[in-house]
Write a protein that holds these residues in place. Structure first.
Motif, short mmCIF file in Angstrom:
data_model
loop_
_atom_site.label_atom_id
_atom_site.label_comp_id
_atom_site.label_asym_id
_atom_site.label_seq_id
_atom_site.Cartn_x
_atom_site.Cartn_y
_atom_site.Cartn_z
N HIS A 90 -15.06 -33.67 -43.32
CA HIS A 90 -15.50 -34.79 -42.49
C HIS A 90 -15.75 -36.02 -43.36
O HIS A 90 -15.32 -37.14 -43.04
CB HIS A 90 -16.74 -34.41 -41.70
N ILE A 99 -10.74 -40.78 -38.78
CA ILE A 99 -11.39 -40.05 -37.69
C ILE A 99 -11.29 -40.91 -36.43
O ILE A 99 -11.70 -42.07 -36.41
CB ILE A 99 -12.86 -39.72 -38.00
N TYR A 101 -11.93 -39.42 -33.11
CA TYR A 101 -12.79 -38.92 -32.04
C TYR A 101 -13.65 -37.79 -32.59
O TYR A 101 -13.17 -36.94 -33.33
CB TYR A 101 -11.95 -38.39 -30.86
N GLU A 102 -14.92 -37.80 -32.22
CA GLU A 102 -15.83 -36.74 -32.63
C GLU A 102 -16.49 -36.13 -31.41
O GLU A 102 -16.87 -36.85 -30.49
CB GLU A 102 -16.91 -37.28 -33.57
N ASN A 103 -16.62 -34.82 -31.41
CA ASN A 103 -17.37 -34.12 -30.37
C ASN A 103 -18.43 -33.29 -31.09
O ASN A 103 -18.20 -32.13 -31.44
CB ASN A 103 -16.44 -33.23 -29.53
N GLU A 104 -19.55 -33.94 -31.34
CA GLU A 104 -20.61 -33.28 -32.10
C GLU A 104 -21.17 -32.07 -31.38
O GLU A 104 -21.54 -31.08 -32.01
CB GLU A 104 -21.72 -34.28 -32.43
N TYR A 109 -13.95 -32.48 -34.66
CA TYR A 109 -13.53 -33.88 -34.63
C TYR A 109 -12.02 -33.94 -34.75
O TYR A 109 -11.35 -32.95 -35.05
CB TYR A 109 -14.23 -34.70 -35.72
#
Length: 127
Positions: A90, A99, A101-104, A109
């Protein structure tokens, strides 16, 4: 029920700038060229990239006469890769600025390559 056994060998994407894509995939994901098809006519070049671990390859196809960016539609398709050091990956991708798009909440990601194909990055535990 089928008696035949199928196994994955590669996925293909078409790219506009082969050198830029090769550099990106090596820098971002450590993928290296394992095979190349380049006819004397020069009308296309196909390069297979491998991860050095699995037999699966990413096939990059470059067409000499293609000048327009590829229409990726809604770009809902993607390739997914697992990584043993998710936090390190990351940070590396953040420095590269790729990066997208992130989906924490899910702990994943996505990065995008020079042609805007998306690549999902997952921790090894999710593979």
């Amino acid at each position: 029920m089928m008696a035949m056994k199928f196994k994955f060998t590669h996925n293909n994407i078409n790219v506009l700038n082969l050198e830029k894509s090769l550099k990106f995939y090596e820098e971002a994901l450590g993928l290296k060229e394992v095979r190349r098809i380049a006819p004397e006519s020069g009308e296309f070049i196909i390069i297979y990239l491998g991860d050095g671990v699995t037999a699966h390859a990413l096939e990059l196809t470059w067409l000499r006469d293609r000048t327009e960016p590829y229409n990726l539609g809604d770009n809902e398709f993607h390739l997914a890769l697992t990584v043993d050091d998710f936090q390190g990956a990351h940070e590396h991708h953040q420095k590269m600025g790729c990066i997208c798009y992130e989906n924490e909440a899910m702990g994943i990601y996505f990065i995008n390559d020079p042609d805007n194909y998306w690549l999902e990055i997952l921790p090894s535990s999710m593979g």
